[in-house]
Design a protein around this motif. Structure first.
Motif, short mmCIF file in Angstrom:
data_model
loop_
_atom_site.label_atom_id
_atom_site.label_comp_id
_atom_site.label_asym_id
_atom_site.label_seq_id
_atom_site.Cartn_x
_atom_site.Cartn_y
_atom_site.Cartn_z
N PHE A 137 0.84 -1.20 0.00
CA PHE A 137 0.00 0.00 0.00
C PHE A 137 0.87 1.25 0.00
N ALA A 138 1.93 1.25 0.84
CA ALA A 138 2.81 2.41 0.93
C ALA A 138 3.50 2.67 -0.41
N ALA A 139 3.97 1.60 -1.07
CA ALA A 139 4.64 1.76 -2.35
C ALA A 139 3.68 2.28 -3.41
N MET A 140 2.45 1.78 -3.41
CA MET A 140 1.45 2.23 -4.37
C MET A 140 1.14 3.71 -4.17
N PHE A 141 0.89 4.10 -2.94
CA PHE A 141 0.53 5.50 -2.68
C PHE A 141 1.72 6.42 -2.91
N ALA A 142 2.92 5.95 -2.59
CA ALA A 142 4.12 6.76 -2.83
C ALA A 142 4.29 7.02 -4.33
N THR A 143 4.05 6.00 -5.13
CA THR A 143 4.16 6.16 -6.58
C THR A 143 3.14 7.17 -7.10
N ALA A 144 1.88 7.04 -6.65
CA ALA A 144 0.84 7.96 -7.10
C ALA A 144 1.17 9.40 -6.74
N SER A 145 1.78 9.61 -5.55
CA SER A 145 2.08 10.97 -5.10
C SER A 145 3.08 11.68 -6.02
#
Length: 720
Positions: free
Chosen positions: A537-545
């Motif tokens: 989840f953290a990697a996904m949201f970090a990428t989107a940011s």
């Protein structure tokens, strides 16, 4: 050292010595403590409560502490020089010196000697500012090429130049940067402030005209209790140095010329003294009546002893009464002795106060010899101390890169009076992971499984970014024919028809910037599917940011490390030190950083939850100001950790720990930060978490339900 009637007042036991001239201008680490008292000098600097606590460690050095020292000293150097290209580092050879580009420190820095270490670094920085290193190298090479120069002569010339150069550069810095005088005072107190130095300046042992004694007096020429009558020609040299106006020699060649003049002057007096001593030895030997043994004894006597003996003999011959020497030379016409180099050394010796001085005890002489060796090393730019191994250096460098700060949390609370240290690691670098990562839950390698998981999360993050692209858009609505605002040029012609409503306004609707902090529980109980899901989840949201311009996202991990230095985890370990580690910042890190770092993070140790929130509270409030702020806490249990060392203990568990964590949540909410806790686990384990965070706690029974967080944040971030 005995005290005679001729001993200077400041060496008398009845008077307070003024040998602590520099000490009165510095007090331990007071200068540094003024600026740094809330950081590197905060009690306690290692992992313990008390000074008497001990710990098993792989190295005798505290790498975090050395890194803080290095950063602090580098800041001082940068401010003084106005340059950012000067590197400050520890020397693996255990020396402090500069080559004109790098300032090298000794690792043996103690807290109360930090001002001295700063002073030494500033001294070497002054060399970088004012010393002409190419000309210095040319001068030294020139000495070495002189075939008729002995090793001693080359060394003496170098020492004299270093003395003059140090006098010049320190005067320049001392006058141009008055705020740094406290550090210089600490430096000079260490190397030149020992009271034994003053005893040496006023002793007969250092009043013999030898090279060693001249260097001793010149090295300590700044001492306010200098003895300019101890050696022939010394006062003349002091006047030539002209310390109040030493900065007049702004050309390096001027300093070289002065050091060469000093060498010539000292050489003349030393050579003349040797001739005079030989002449007196011959004279005393011929007049003796005790045979060969007495002749040999005369040949080993110093010049001053011979002069005193000659004066006593002549006094006996004149009146038959035993009298003490009056300190005015030989008193026998020997003052007329002129050496082959033209120096009337007999008359020069009469002008000294050597015969008025007492000798040092053997113990005092040995102590002073060691002090002078230390002074010479300093003058040569080679103050020798400890040694930092390559492994230690790598760990220090790693800590320097990550910008770690230490705070005390939980002090004066129900958990303990002194609180516990919290280490906040603000940056993660490859060096940190390689050399220190094992302590903080990093793998040294990336497995295929973990890499694939993060890569898939990154791909999902790019898809999420497309859904959130709406946040990048701005909607403009123009309203015309107003009586105020900006003139609409298309309506100017209507003024002729008495229509003055020719103004317009443009209203731009855009999403408010968002600040999101995702804090993940890195405790050992998270290990497995729960931690994997949280990291995905953290990697996904970090990428989107990275694709949304008005979202600032930071991701942190929180846990504890083994304060014993053994790097071994156990629930029953009582030296668990909490830390919070930032692994991502959308303003600084790239997607490649996510690929390189996230697969290496593992879960370990305990749950210091509220303590970590407390430590970053001020920073979180500041960063989230004027934004739509969210703090997302992902965990699988209630707060728990234990810490004890010496006579101190800190129990962070149960209802007290839950109430403390709840208080941190309330502080965030009071500052406009929306706090949400996502708990992964059974209903039974969720109950204490729900008691802690109330309606802000969301229960996820399985790790694969973590997608709920994404859906929730989508709705919130896209809400108008």
């Amino acid at each position: 050292m005995s005290t005679s009637k001729n001993t200077p007042w400041f060496l008398s036991k009845e008077k307070k010595s003024r040998s602590n001239f520099w000490k009165s201008r510095s007090s331990g680490y007071s200068s540094s403590n003024y600026w740094l008292k809330d950081s590197i000098f905060e009690k306690k600097q290692s992992y313990f409560f008390n000074d008497d606590d001990t710990v098993e460690k792989e190295s005798k050095y505290d790498h975090m502490q050395l890194a803080q020292y290095q950063r602090a000293i580098a800041n001082f150097v940068r401010i003084l020089t106005g340059r950012g290209d000067i590197q400050v580092k520890y020397n693996s050879a255990g020396q402090s010196y500069t080559d004109g580009k790098t300032i090298t420190l000794s690792p043996n820095i103690k807290e109360k000697e930090f001002d001295t270490a700063v002073g030494l670094a500033l001294h070497e920085a002054s060399h970088i500012l004012y010393t002409d290193f190419p000309k210095l190298e040319e001068f030294i090479n020139g000495l070495r090429r002189k075939v008729d120069y002995t090793y001693d002569e080359v060394d003496q010339r170098k020492v004299l130049l270093n003395i003059v150069e140090d006098l010049y550069i320190d005067a320049m810095t001392y006058r141009s940067a008055p705020g740094y005088r406290g550090y210089y005072s600490s430096l000079y107190q260490k190397y030149f402030g020992d009271k034994k130095i003053v005893e040496g300046l006023w002793s007969r042992d250092y009043a013999e005209p030898t090279w060693n004694n001249y260097l001793f007096h010149l090295i300590n020429i700044r001492n306010p209790e200098r003895n300019l009558q101890a050696l022939p020609g010394l006062e003349k040299m002091f006047n030539e140095l002209d310390l109040p106006n030493i900065t007049r020699m702004n050309e390096f060649q001027d300093r070289i010329n002065l050091s060469s003049w000093l060498y010539d002057e000292i050489s003349k007096y030393v050579d003349a003294s040797k001739e005079y001593q030989q002449q007196l030895q011959n004279q005393m030997g011929k007049g003796g009546a005790g045979g060969d043994s007495e002749d040999e004894e005369e040949m080993t006597k110093s010049l001053n002893d011979l002069l005193e003996q000659m004066a006593d003999q002549e006094a006996d011959e004149q009146d038959g009464d035993e009298q003490d020497g009056n300190g005015n030379g030989s008193g026998s016409g020997e003052g007329k002795f002129t050496a082959s180099n033209g120096i009337n050394i007999g008359e020069e010796m009469e002008g000294t106060n050597a015969l008025d001085l007492d000798k040092l005890s053997p113990k005092a002489k040995e102590q002073l010899r060691k002090i002078m060796e230390q002074q010479k090393d300093f003058i040569k730019g080679q103050p020798r101390k400890g040694k930092l191994s390559k492994a230690d250096q790598l760990k220090v460098d790693a800590w320097v890169e990550v910008d770690m700060e230490k705070k005390t949390v939980g002090a004066n609370s129900e958990f303990g009076v002194k609180g516990v240290p919290l280490y906040i690691i603000n940056e993660i670098t490859p060096n940190f992971i390689t050399n220190l990562g094992n302590t903080y839950g990093f793998r040294s390698y990336i497995g295929t499984y973990n890499q694939n998981r993060i890569n898939e999360a990154i791909n999902r993050g790019k898809m999420l970014a497309k859904k959130l692209q709406l946040r990048n858009e701005e909607r403009a609505l123009k309203t015309s024919r107003l009586d105020s605002g900006k003139i609409d040029k298309r309506l100017l012609h209507e003024i002729g028809f008495d229509n003055f409503d020719i103004f317009s306004k443009v209203n731009i609707n855009a999403y408010k910037p968002s600040y999101i902090h995702i804090s993940i529980d890195q405790s050992g109980s998270m290990q497995g599917s729960k931690f994997d899901a949280a990291m995905e989840f953290a990697a996904m949201f970090a990428t989107a940011s990275k694709y949304i311009k008005n979202i600032h996202l930071v991701i942190s991990m929180r846990s504890t490390f083994d304060g014993t230095g053994k790097n071994m985890w156990s629930r029953y370990n009582t030296q668990n030190v909490p830390y919070l580690m930032y692994i991502f910042d959308s303003k600084k890190h790239s997607i490649q950083h996510i690929r390189n770092v996230f697969p290496k993070v593992t879960a370990n140790n305990l749950t210091p939850e509220g303590l970590c929130f407390d430590g970053i509270m001020k920073d979180t409030i500041q960063k989230s100001a004027n934004t739509e702020a969210y703090f997302i806490n992902i965990c699988d249990g209630e707060p728990y950790m234990q810490y004890s060392a010496g006579n101190g203990s800190f129990e962070y568990q149960g209802d007290k720990a839950r109430q403390h964590s709840k208080k941190q949540m309330q502080r965030m909410e009071q500052n406009g930060i929306k706090f949400i806790t996502y708990f992964i686990g059974s209903r039974h384990d969720f109950d204490p978490v729900e008691k802690c965070y109330g309606k802000n706690a969301v229960h996820l029974q399985r790790a694969d339900e973590i997608g709920v967080i994404t859906k929730t944040m989508n709705k919130r971030l896209l809400a108008v």
